[in-house]
Design an enzyme around this catalytic site. Structure first.
Site, PDB file in Angstrom:
ATOM      1  N   GLU A 137     -36.439   8.911 -59.522  1.00 42.47           N
ATOM      2  CA  GLU A 137     -37.894   8.845 -59.317  1.00 42.47           C
ATOM      3  C   GLU A 137     -38.323   7.404 -59.557  1.00 42.47           C
ATOM      4  OE1 GLU A 137     -40.397  11.498 -61.436  1.00 42.47           O
ATOM      5  OE2 GLU A 137     -39.667  13.265 -60.374  1.00 42.47           O
ATOM      6  N   ASP A 176     -50.160   8.717 -67.591  1.00 43.11           N
ATOM      7  CA  ASP A 176     -49.046   8.105 -68.315  1.00 43.11           C
ATOM      8  C   ASP A 176     -49.455   7.618 -69.694  1.00 43.11           C
ATOM      9  OD1 ASP A 176     -46.701   8.102 -66.513  1.00 43.11           O
ATOM     10  OD2 ASP A 176     -48.108   7.094 -65.174  1.00 43.11           O
ATOM     11  N   TYR A 192     -42.038  19.913 -60.408  1.00 45.40           N
ATOM     12  CA  TYR A 192     -41.970  19.045 -61.591  1.00 45.40           C
ATOM     13  C   TYR A 192     -42.709  19.780 -62.711  1.00 45.40           C
ATOM     14  CZ  TYR A 192     -42.270  14.590 -64.198  1.00 45.40           C
ATOM     15  OH  TYR A 192     -42.162  13.575 -65.121  1.00 45.40           O
TER      16      TYR A 192
END
Lengths: 399, 275
Positions: free
Chosen positions: B54, B65, B179
């Site tokens: 990725e 993040d 995911y």
């Protein structure tokens, strides 16, 4: 529904969108909470008990309604249109931010949340949120960029005194944009217990609609007040725009009054040609930031560029999606004034009217006075005096 | 309009790791961190251990993040990376790495590049999956349409707050793999899996035949073993590797490689876990 709090409005657009702007561009973790927030909000604004509580708080805690004040000296000085000031600076905690903070905190409480997360630029939203949280017995964490903490120090002290935890944000530009990033990260982590109390008409749906509806009270009052005093509608409404909540709060009730012109004033910083500004419509383009598609200051790759304004509350690279739409349809005109012009207005209002405005509101004043002086006598301009300037006195105003 | 038939390269890759009796190891790296040259060296070193890769497009405001990846994004942006350079870097990666590559990119970067142009360029650069963390299925239609048009898999995240109804809707769009976000929170290495990750994996497993990859917080062999026992097909490790890069900026490739070797060493007996 309810006249006084101004909650009854219908949106004609696709859900969550204003024309092509708006939407819900957030991580998957936040989608279920956003849907829950929306359905609670829709349910509660029809609930009489909720509306009664909201109005009680807006009245007895925030001090509404705020006056519509005829600024006689300013009017005489400008030799043109009559200048009225909508005195949001007179609300408890000193700015319009309290209207939305009360609404959302009540909502959070009804949803069973025990903790409030907020971001703040100028500190006014943080102070309002801290005060309301204290009053309602909610835990409160406020994220603030270190650049803003430095320039709005009195507000940091106020938040702390009100029992909030002020968390310094040292990432990126260290201002409002980065405080929002951190607040969203906190929310993603603590979403079960915490409500994210966004301070402006920004972020993913339903925030832009919800915050606007909590701020509509400004325009609802102003419209009734000007009709009572002047027996007619104003010719112009003028308000400063960071995210855009005080302006949309004033404008929204007048949007269908086709003859009332409206001007949103962005932060021109050192000048829109210098790159040191926060004028999204002058230098930006459509883009996605913080959950919404709107006008954004960015580079060609879509990286968000740093903004500059002496007014921390206007120093933000995006603008509420409803403004992007009102800009596109041409219903509202958007312009900007520089730091220098705003500072001049800041001093002038203090000296001539005995009112110290916030740097943010001084942008609206600077443009409003220019506008009034170009208008014939008999015209009416309402300027939203969104907040008071006590917080700005530590800044060197003699530059 | 050409509608390329999608031959899902991820299925093949997960099939291979199943056959080998282990979970797929899927490292996440930020393109251009700390600069183009060292980033390519890191790609070379890390890809040797990767069943899939990725690659993140650096962004100024990566709100999904944590601090580790944000700092990596900032290093990359400071070195002058932009969208075109990320694609260049991935094309170079494609010269020596033939397994599937997913890019993780925030919505505004795709939007500014042009949604169709972005997917077309991805296809041309040998990218098989695109994951946009701030595009939930409600906003996904134009992105997914272009992904399908150019034969790229739209990858979606499933989190602890994804309801059964949302999962059904996401499954209408999702291809390649799902995911799974193991924690409530942002990316960043953690010492253990969040409580009941096993139950989370098992419940998703029942509802789809798509391969499942677990991410957010993976930094230890024990976490990988635990996820493997729960039936995961792959694990994504990002911040743990990027922490090492950050602490060894003079020679990040060697340090990242050493870290991954250490991470995977205890997992040699994975065959017995999965059989």
């Amino acid at each position: 529904m309810n006249k006084k709090s101004g909650m009854a409005v219908k949106d004609k657009n696709r859900k969550g969108y204003f024309g092509e702007f708006g939407g819900q561009f957030v991580p998957e973790t936040l989608m279920t909470p956003l849907h829950e927030l929306e359905s609670s909000y829709i349910k509660l604004i029809k609930n009489r008990r909720f509306i009664a509580e909201l109005e009680e708080m807006l009245g007895s805690f925030a001090g509404r309604p705020t006056p519509l004040y005829l600024a006689k000296n300013l009017t005489a000085l400008c030799k043109g249109a009559k200048i009225y000031l909508k005195r949001e600076d007179l609300t408890h905690t000193g700015a319009h931010k309290i209207n939305n903070a009360i609404g959302q905190a009540l909502l959070a409480k009804h949803m069973g949340k025990t903790r409030i997360i907020a971001e703040t630029g100028a500190g006014q939203h943080g102070v309002a949120t801290a005060a309301v949280s204290a009053a309602m017995g909610l835990e409160c964490t406020v994220y603030m960029g270190t650049v803003d903490m430095e320039r709005q120090k009195p507000n940091v002290q106020r938040m702390q005194l009100l029992g909030a935890t002020v968390t310094a944000v040292n990432n990126g530009s260290k201002t409002l944009k980065d405080a929002i990033n951190e607040a969203i990260r906190d929310w993603v982590t603590n979403v079960k217990t915490s409500h994210y109390l966004i301070g402006s008409v920004l972020g993913p749906h339903p925030y832009p609609v919800m915050v606007r509806n909590f701020q509509r009270v400004i325009g609802v009052e102003a419209r009734a007040q000007v009709l009572k005093k002047e027996k007619r509608l104003p010719d112009y409404l003028v308000a400063a725009i960071g995210g855009g909540s005080n302006s949309i709060g004033l404008f929204h009730e007048f949007l269908n009054d086709r003859k009332v012109k409206m001007v949103g004033v962005e932060a021109g910083g050192l000048g829109t040609k210098t790159g040191k500004h926060a004028a999204r419509f002058a230098g930006g383009s459509p883009g996605i930031l913080h959950g919404t598609l709107s006008y954004v200051l960015q580079d060609r790759s879509g990286q968000i560029t740093e903004t500059y304004s002496m007014a921390a509350g206007l120093d933000y690279p995006s603008i509420g999606p409803e403004h992007a739409w009102l800009h596109q349809t041409g219903r509202v005109e958007y312009t900007s004034v520089t730091d220098k012009e705003a500072l001049h207005a800041f001093k002038l209002l203090s000296a001539k009217e005995g009112i110290i405005p916030a740097f943010e509101s001084a942008h609206a004043l600077a443009y409003g006075m220019k506008l009034a002086s170009r208008q014939p006598k008999g015209r009416i301009v309402i300027i939203n005096l969104s907040g008071r300037g006590d917080k700005d006195l530590l800044t060197n105003i003699d530059k | 309009m050409m509608n390329k038939k999608l031959i899902d390269p991820f299925r093949a890759a997960f099939h291979n790791t199943h056959e080998a009796g282990r979970v797929a190891f899927m490292p996440f790296l930020v393109a251009g961190d700390p600069d183009m040259k060292r980033s390519l060296a890191i790609f070379k070193a890390v890809s040797k251990y990767a069943d899939m890769l990725e690659i993140g497009f650096p962004y100024t405001d990566p709100l999904a993040d944590g601090p580790t990846i944000q700092a990596a994004d900032e290093r990359a942006l400071k070195s002058g990376i932009n969208t075109a350079k990320v694609f260049d870097l991935i094309k170079q990666l494609r010269g020596f790495y033939k397994k599937p590559v997913t890019v993780l990119v925030y919505a505004n970067i795709v939007y500014q590049y042009g949604v169709e142009r972005f997917y077309k360029t991805c296809a041309g650069a040998g990218i098989q999956g695109v994951l946009i963390p701030d595009v939930p299925y409600e906003e996904a239609a134009p992105f997914v349409a272009n992904a399908k048009k150019y034969g790229v898999c739209p990858i979606f995240m499933i989190t602890r707050t994804t309801t059964a109804g949302r999962l059904r809707n996401i499954l209408k769009y999702a291809e390649g793999y799902l995911y799974l976000v193991s924690v409530l929170g942002v990316t960043g290495s953690r010492n253990s899996l969040q409580e009941d990750t096993t139950g989370f994996i098992k419940s998703i497993r029942k509802q789809t035949s798509l391969p499942l990859a677990l991410g957010f917080g993976i930094s230890k062999a024990e976490q990988i073993e635990q996820a493997a026992r729960a039936g995961i097909d792959g694990v994504i490790a990002g911040s743990a590797i990027i922490n090492v890069i950050e602490n060894h900026l003079e020679n990040p490739a060697a340090a990242a490689e050493a870290f991954i070797k250490g991470l995977l060493r205890p997992l040699d007996y994975q065959a017995s876990i999965r059989s």
